[in-house]
Structures are given as structure tokens and as C-alpha cells.
Design a protein around this motif. Structure first.
Motif, mmCIF file in Angstrom:
data_model
loop_
_atom_site.group_PDB
_atom_site.id
_atom_site.type_symbol
_atom_site.label_atom_id
_atom_site.label_comp_id
_atom_site.label_asym_id
_atom_site.label_seq_id
_atom_site.Cartn_x
_atom_site.Cartn_y
_atom_site.Cartn_z
ATOM 1 N N LEU A 17 0.830 -1.213 0.000
ATOM 2 C CA LEU A 17 0.000 0.000 0.000
ATOM 3 C C LEU A 17 0.865 1.263 0.000
ATOM 4 O O LEU A 17 0.558 2.234 -0.699
ATOM 5 C CB LEU A 17 -0.949 -0.008 1.203
ATOM 6 C CG LEU A 17 -2.053 -1.074 1.174
ATOM 7 C CD1 LEU A 17 -2.840 -1.064 2.477
ATOM 8 C CD2 LEU A 17 -2.978 -0.857 -0.010
ATOM 9 N N GLU A 18 1.950 1.259 0.759
ATOM 10 C CA GLU A 18 2.847 2.421 0.782
ATOM 11 C C GLU A 18 3.458 2.664 -0.592
ATOM 12 O O GLU A 18 3.534 3.802 -1.061
ATOM 13 C CB GLU A 18 3.954 2.215 1.819
ATOM 14 C CG GLU A 18 3.509 2.367 3.243
ATOM 15 C CD GLU A 18 4.615 2.023 4.243
ATOM 16 O OE1 GLU A 18 5.742 1.664 3.809
ATOM 17 O OE2 GLU A 18 4.347 2.096 5.448
ATOM 18 N N GLU A 47 -4.502 3.096 8.347
ATOM 19 C CA GLU A 47 -3.320 3.482 9.118
ATOM 20 C C GLU A 47 -2.898 4.909 8.796
ATOM 21 O O GLU A 47 -2.955 5.356 7.648
ATOM 22 C CB GLU A 47 -2.171 2.498 8.861
ATOM 23 C CG GLU A 47 -2.445 1.133 9.460
ATOM 24 C CD GLU A 47 -1.242 0.217 9.381
ATOM 25 O OE1 GLU A 47 -0.198 0.632 8.847
ATOM 26 O OE2 GLU A 47 -1.375 -0.919 9.860
ATOM 27 N N ASN A 48 -2.466 5.609 9.835
ATOM 28 C CA ASN A 48 -2.101 7.020 9.715
ATOM 29 C C ASN A 48 -0.950 7.275 8.751
ATOM 30 O O ASN A 48 -0.905 8.307 8.094
ATOM 31 C CB ASN A 48 -1.752 7.599 11.085
ATOM 32 C CG ASN A 48 -2.984 7.917 11.899
ATOM 33 O OD1 ASN A 48 -4.075 8.054 11.353
ATOM 34 N ND2 ASN A 48 -2.822 8.044 13.198
ATOM 35 N N SER A 65 1.298 22.234 9.071
ATOM 36 C CA SER A 65 0.371 22.428 10.184
ATOM 37 C C SER A 65 -0.349 21.137 10.552
ATOM 38 O O SER A 65 -0.918 21.032 11.622
ATOM 39 C CB SER A 65 -0.648 23.509 9.831
ATOM 40 O OG SER A 65 -1.435 23.083 8.741
ATOM 41 N N SER A 66 -0.301 20.139 9.649
ATOM 42 C CA SER A 66 -1.018 18.891 9.928
ATOM 43 C C SER A 66 -0.350 18.105 11.057
ATOM 44 O O SER A 66 -1.020 17.462 11.847
ATOM 45 C CB SER A 66 -1.114 18.035 8.670
ATOM 46 O OG SER A 66 0.156 17.547 8.311
ATOM 47 N N SER A 67 0.984 18.146 11.092
ATOM 48 C CA SER A 67 1.660 17.362 12.121
ATOM 49 C C SER A 67 1.392 17.933 13.508
ATOM 50 O O SER A 67 1.195 17.189 14.455
ATOM 51 C CB SER A 67 3.152 17.308 11.834
ATOM 52 O OG SER A 67 3.682 18.631 11.831
ATOM 53 N N SER A 68 1.369 19.261 13.607
ATOM 54 C CA SER A 68 1.126 19.862 14.922
ATOM 55 C C SER A 68 -0.329 19.709 15.333
ATOM 56 O O SER A 68 -0.622 19.450 16.489
ATOM 57 C CB SER A 68 1.515 21.336 14.902
ATOM 58 O OG SER A 68 0.715 22.034 13.967
ATOM 59 N N SER A 75 -6.506 13.232 16.595
ATOM 60 C CA SER A 75 -7.437 12.654 15.631
ATOM 61 C C SER A 75 -6.633 11.897 14.586
ATOM 62 O O SER A 75 -5.446 12.141 14.414
ATOM 63 C CB SER A 75 -8.259 13.757 14.960
ATOM 64 O OG SER A 75 -7.419 14.604 14.222
ATOM 65 N N SER A 76 -7.281 11.019 13.872
ATOM 66 C CA SER A 76 -6.560 10.230 12.880
ATOM 67 C C SER A 76 -6.232 11.101 11.668
ATOM 68 O O SER A 76 -6.895 12.094 11.390
ATOM 69 C CB SER A 76 -7.399 9.033 12.460
ATOM 70 O OG SER A 76 -8.480 9.446 11.654
ATOM 71 N N THR A 77 -5.217 10.723 10.974
ATOM 72 C CA THR A 77 -4.810 11.460 9.784
ATOM 73 C C THR A 77 -5.867 11.329 8.699
ATOM 74 O O THR A 77 -6.072 12.249 7.921
ATOM 75 C CB THR A 77 -3.454 10.931 9.281
ATOM 76 O OG1 THR A 77 -2.554 10.845 10.376
ATOM 77 C CG2 THR A 77 -2.872 11.820 8.236
ATOM 78 N N LYS A 78 -6.559 10.212 8.699
ATOM 79 C CA LYS A 78 -7.634 10.022 7.726
ATOM 80 C C LYS A 78 -8.741 11.046 7.972
ATOM 81 O O LYS A 78 -9.275 11.633 7.030
ATOM 82 C CB LYS A 78 -8.194 8.599 7.815
ATOM 83 C CG LYS A 78 -9.272 8.306 6.796
ATOM 84 C CD LYS A 78 -9.748 6.870 6.894
ATOM 85 C CE LYS A 78 -10.823 6.584 5.883
ATOM 86 N NZ LYS A 78 -11.291 5.196 5.938
ATOM 87 N N THR A 79 -9.062 11.294 9.238
ATOM 88 C CA THR A 79 -10.084 12.290 9.575
ATOM 89 C C THR A 79 -9.615 13.680 9.170
ATOM 90 O O THR A 79 -10.389 14.475 8.611
ATOM 91 C CB THR A 79 -10.382 12.258 11.084
ATOM 92 O OG1 THR A 79 -10.765 10.934 11.453
ATOM 93 C CG2 THR A 79 -11.483 13.221 11.449
#
Length: 175
Positions: A17-18, A47-48, A65-68, A75-79
Motif C-alpha cells: 500500500l505504501e 493506518e495514519n 500544520s497537519s503534524s502539529s 485525531s486520525s490522519t484520515k479524519t
């Protein structure tokens, strides 16, 4: 003979998948489609790490800004991807609505100008018909006058030319 995905370990599926996301151009739609094929791929596709890569590739301006924000809200990265995707889609829809409104406004303005031109054209047509009618009546009157009466042209007197005037004054005598 079919090979079941249960023979491959999760690490291998995760790596597949990666690779699909990083090099083969998998998009979010592809990852969602894979997730509905079986429970195992559903779990792995959520998976995140996968969604994090998609987030940084699809929204590069907001990846810092997503990492912070993901670490503070937990929250999950998918969200987070879904929220950014929806926000981006709303922005695009708003831009499209503005474009449509601008075009509709231009259509209304052009329609108004067309109606003005049509009105002026109708006025000019009416003036033309009136002028043609008057000219026709004058020709008819001239024909009747010349045929029924004798005309004599007489010259009054020659006068100096006035500004924009006629050099000779003519008198029409109808007997």
C-alpha cells in the motif's frame, strides 16, 4: 487457483500500500476502494502513515500544520484528510458558484443591451416607414400636380449669397 491475501503478512501488505501511494499514484479514492475489499485491507488502509503521505501530497501547503494539529487533537490522519478534502471541495464549489453568478450577470446585462438595441431598431423601423410613406405621398402629390396643372418657374432676383444660402431664389407658380 486463487491466492488468498491471508498468506501474506501485514507488513508486506502495508508495504504494498505504501508503494502504491508513494510511487504508483494511488489517490484517496483508490485507498478507499481497497479498504472495502476485505477486513484486513480495511484495517491496513486506515493506518495514519498512509493517510499522512496522502495528506502531504494532496495538501502540501497545509502539511506543516497537519503534524502539529494531529498531535494536539489526537485525531486520525484520515479524519484530518477528510476535513481538508471537504474544505477544499467547498472552496472549489464556492469558486464555481462565483463563476456561474458572474456569467449569469453577464448574460442578464447582454440581454438588457439586446432589448435596448431591439427597441431602438423598432423605433428606427417606424421612422423609416413614416419617412417612406411621406415620400410616397409627396411623389404622388408631385405627379398629380404636374399632370393637372401647368407650372411656371420664375426667377425673382439674384441676390448675394447668404451664409450657407442658395445662389438663386426660385419661385413656383401654380396656375
Amino acid at each position: 487457483m486463487s491466492i488468498s491475501n491471508s498468506f501474506l503478512p501485514d507488513e508486506l501488505w502495508r508495504r504494498i500500500l505504501e508503494i502504491g501511494i508513494k510511487t504508483s499514484g494511488f489517490r484517496y479514492k483508490d485507498l478507499c476502494s481497497i479498504s472495502i475489499s476485505c477486513r484486513r485491507l480495511h484495517r491496513l488502509s486506515n493506518e495514519n502513515s498512509l493517510w499522512s503521505h496522502l495528506l502531504s501530497s494532496d495538501f502540501p501547503s497545509s502539511s506543516s500544520s497537519s503534524s502539529s494539529s494531529s498531535s494536539t487533537t489526537k485525531s486520525s490522519t484520515k479524519t484530518l484528510y477528510r476535513e481538508r478534502f471537504e474544505r477544499d471541495r467547498e472552496k472549489k464549489l464556492a469558486v464555481n458558484r462565483r463563476i456561474v453568478l458572474r456569467k449569469e450577470s453577464q448574460i442578464v446585462e447582454h440581454s438588457r443591451k439586446i432589448r435596448e438595441i431591439e427597441t431602438r431598431l423598432a423605433d428606427e423601423n417606424h421612422k423609416l416607414k413614416t419617412t417612406v410613406s411621406e415620400l410616397s405621398h409627396l411623389r404622388l402629390l408631385r405627379v398629380q400636380t404636374t399632370s393637372s396643372s401647368s407650372c411656371r418657374l420664375g426667377t425673382w432676383e439674384s441676390s448675394p449669397l447668404p451664409l450657407g444660402g442658395v445662389p438663386l431664389q426660385v419661385r413656383l407658380e401654380i396656375t
